[in-house]
Design an enzyme around this catalytic site. Structure first.
Site, PDB file in Angstrom:
ATOM      1  N   ASN A  37       2.854  -2.366   4.636  1.00 38.85           N
ATOM      2  CA  ASN A  37       2.629  -2.914   5.964  1.00 38.85           C
ATOM      3  C   ASN A  37       3.937  -3.004   6.757  1.00 38.85           C
ATOM      4  OD1 ASN A  37       1.899  -4.383   8.216  1.00 38.85           O
ATOM      5  ND2 ASN A  37       0.531  -5.743   7.118  1.00 38.85           N
ATOM      6  N   ASP A  38       4.786  -3.952   6.394  1.00 40.10           N
ATOM      7  CA  ASP A  38       6.002  -4.184   7.178  1.00 40.10           C
ATOM      8  C   ASP A  38       6.926  -2.967   7.225  1.00 40.10           C
ATOM      9  OD1 ASP A  38       5.129  -6.786   7.623  1.00 40.10           O
ATOM     10  OD2 ASP A  38       6.003  -7.462   5.736  1.00 40.10           O
ATOM     11  N   VAL A  39       6.948  -2.184   6.130  1.00 40.08           N
ATOM     12  CA  VAL A  39       7.897  -1.067   6.075  1.00 40.08           C
ATOM     13  C   VAL A  39       7.488   0.102   6.973  1.00 40.08           C
ATOM     14  CG1 VAL A  39       8.692  -1.629   3.754  1.00 40.08           C
ATOM     15  CG2 VAL A  39       6.818  -0.017   4.042  1.00 40.08           C
TER      16      VAL A  39
END
Lengths: 474, 104
Positions: free
Chosen positions: A400-402
């Site tokens: 997600n964040d990456v």
């Protein structure tokens, strides 16, 4: 020979002890050096373990106290039994734990090391023969912080403790640090009698333990690897300080070595996320909300297994971006099977590995290596990013964040500045996710609303199995 | 002030060792690929369990004819230190084992 030793008032045992420590220290150095090389890393670990074994053995056999008395056989038995129990328990824990839970385990082991340092310092403080009270108290404080901090890091990684942060937390933490320093000063300068001294030292232990908790609890879960690495260097320093009490070369060398290597490693990890260490410790990461993504009217679009299979099967180049979701679902084997099927169709498939994919740097590499993904299929972020424009499909599995474009586009985002895999530049994006839950940094991801994105909801393992079935019939 | 100078001078050899090992530690770690950050951290973590030697010295020279608080705490220190060492090395080896497989 013996006459020579007598001149220096040394016994043969002391000579063997000191040289044993020297060899152990050399083993630590060679071990860490080899550990930083992918091909010889395993040998390095064995080297370091051998050094430790040697240091322990020579200590039990040859160590003498200041009166020249060696370790009695009754004491040796207690020591050997305790060590055996520790080896068995540690070995079982380390063998049994699932690969996805490895970061927690490292954190736990670091906590035990910190606790050991704090205990040794606690006992030594009341020893009248101990001439270095400052060093002893520092070892106590640092060891306790490493212990309680690592325990909190353990629970955070396990998802049992969330991020608790108040705006005035910074001041409370600074206050605690001042109180600890004041305590150390008071204990060093005054003479309070042994009864009062005991009360003071236990109070200091207690305050240090609380400080460790307060130090880690406001730091975001995504930054735990950095914190563990930092606490690891704390443990090393605490061990070195304890070694100073005994003028023990192996402890001093090993401890300082871990302290400095751990600090550098911490800085390297921060650099991989493009953040400063101070920013990690001070900045409350995530949790604050809604910045980025979710423009009004933005809709997510779902994709069925058969459509996804068609899309993948008629591509030329596919890149897979694995994240923690893949690891949690234990889907790495299924994922590799899908990749093999696609490769049989002549499609070029590679894995894009973000430096902090999973929960720790290198964690994802370990998990994929477990599923026997060939090493050359794993491509680092900087290498893959320029090629994503020419990639037909990027499959984001449980990450997600990456892959959140906000890190590059939205200065108000908490993750702004973190390097990402530019999945949004590919021609098509398939996102496999359990639901619309937020990632570890707890922020929205505009990639999911991107016009090129298609969401494929479900447990990663089940989703990939469905895909495999569909790909096979095509 | 005088006491600080005295402290530094009387421990000059140890201070030498400490300063040099700081540089050595930095030197050894600086070119490590990010893939190896986790095993390296875990390996270094195991080495920090060297505190177990402190526990051995403590328990080794304490009176075992009666059970004292210090003896119990010392034994706990050995146990915790060994957990750190043994667990640390085994888990590092497990991680690295997986790296090796792919070399086939």
């Amino acid at each position: 020979m013996d006459a020579f030793l007598l001149d220096y008032s040394l016994t043969r045992g002391e000579v063997i002890l000191e040289f044993g420590y020297l060899i152990a220290a050399v083993c630590f150095i060679i071990g860490l050096k080899l550990l930083s090389n992918p091909v010889r890393a395993r040998k390095g670990n064995t080297f370091a373990a051998g050094g430790m074994f040697l240091a322990v053995i020579v200590t039990i056999v040859f160590h003498k106290d200041s009166t020249g008395a060696g370790i009695a056989s009754a004491n040796s038995i207690i020591i050997v039994v305790t060590i055996s129990l520790g080896i068995i328990a540690g070995g079982i824990l380390a063998r049994k734990v699932r690969m996805t839970e490895m970061p927690q385990l490292v954190s736990f082991f670091n906590a035990t090391g910190g606790a050991a340092s704090a205990l040794v310092a606690l006992i030594e403080y009341s020893n009248p023969a101990n001439l270095s009270p400052l060093v002893t108290l520092l070892s106590l404080v640092i060891g306790s912080i490493a212990f309680s901090g690592s325990i909190i890091a353990y629970f955070k990684l396990d998802g049992k403790v969330g991020d608790i942060s108040f705006s005035f937390m910074k001041y409370i933490n600074s206050l605690f640090l001042l109180v600890i320093l004041a305590f150390v000063m008071i204990m060093l300068t005054g003479d309070y009698g042994s009864g009062m001294d005991q009360i003071l030292v236990y109070t200091l232990l207690f305050i240090s333990l609380i400080y460790g908790v307060l130090f880690v609890i406001p730091i975001g879960g995504a930054d735990m690897p950095v914190v563990i690495s930092l606490l690891n260097s704390f443990t090393g320093i605490a061990a070195a300080l304890a070694g100073f009490i005994y003028q023990n070369q192996a402890m001093i060398l090993g401890g300082i070595f871990v302290g400095s290597a751990g600090t550098i490693l911490t800085v390297l990890m921060c650099r991989a996320m493009n953040r400063s260490l101070l920013n990690v410790i001070m900045g409350a990461f995530g949790g604050t909300g809604q910045s980025g993504g979710n423009e009004p009217g933005a809709q997510i679009k779902e994709i069925t297994a058969s459509d996804a299979a068609v899309l993948l099967s008629y591509s030329g180049k596919v890149v897979i971006v694995p994240g923690y979701g893949l690891a949690v679902a234990q889907a790495q084997h299924e994922c590799q099977e899908m990749v093999r099927l696609l490769e049989e169709k002549g499609i070029e498939v590679r894995y894009a590995i973000h430096p902090v994919a999973g929960r720790m740097p290198g964690h994802m590499n370990v998990l994929l290596a477990e599923a026997e993904v060939p090493y050359e299929k794993l491509v680092e972020m900087d290498t893959i990013n320029p090629e994503l424009k020419n990639t037909d499909v990027v499959v984001v599995i449980g990450a997600n964040d990456v892959v959140n474009p906000a890190a590059e586009e939205d200065p108000s985002s908490p993750i702004f500045g973190m390097p990402i895999i530019r999945a949004h530049e590919a021609r098509n994006i398939i996102v496999m996710k359990r639901g619309m839950g937020l990632g570890y940094a707890a922020i929205e991801n505009s990639l999911f609303y991107h016009e090129k994105s298609r969401m494929f909801f479900g447990n990663a393992r089940d989703s990939i199995r469905k895909l495999i079935v569909e790909i096979k019939v095509l | 002030m005088e006491s600080i100078v005295h402290f530094l001078f009387s421990h000059r050899e140890v201070i030498f060792i400490i300063v040099l090992s700081v540089f050595l530690g930095i030197e050894v770690i600086s070119n490590v690929p990010s893939v190896l950050h986790t095993p390296l951290m875990s390996g270094a973590n195991a080495i920090s369990g060297v505190i177990v030697i402190g526990g051995i010295i403590l328990v080794g020279h304490s009176d075992t004819s009666r059970i004292s608080l210090n003896l119990v705490l010392g034994i706990l220190a050995i146990l915790f230190g060994t957990l750190n060492v043994a667990g640390g090395f085994v888990v590092t080896d497990r991680m690295l084992e997986m790296f090796r497989k792919k070399k086939k």
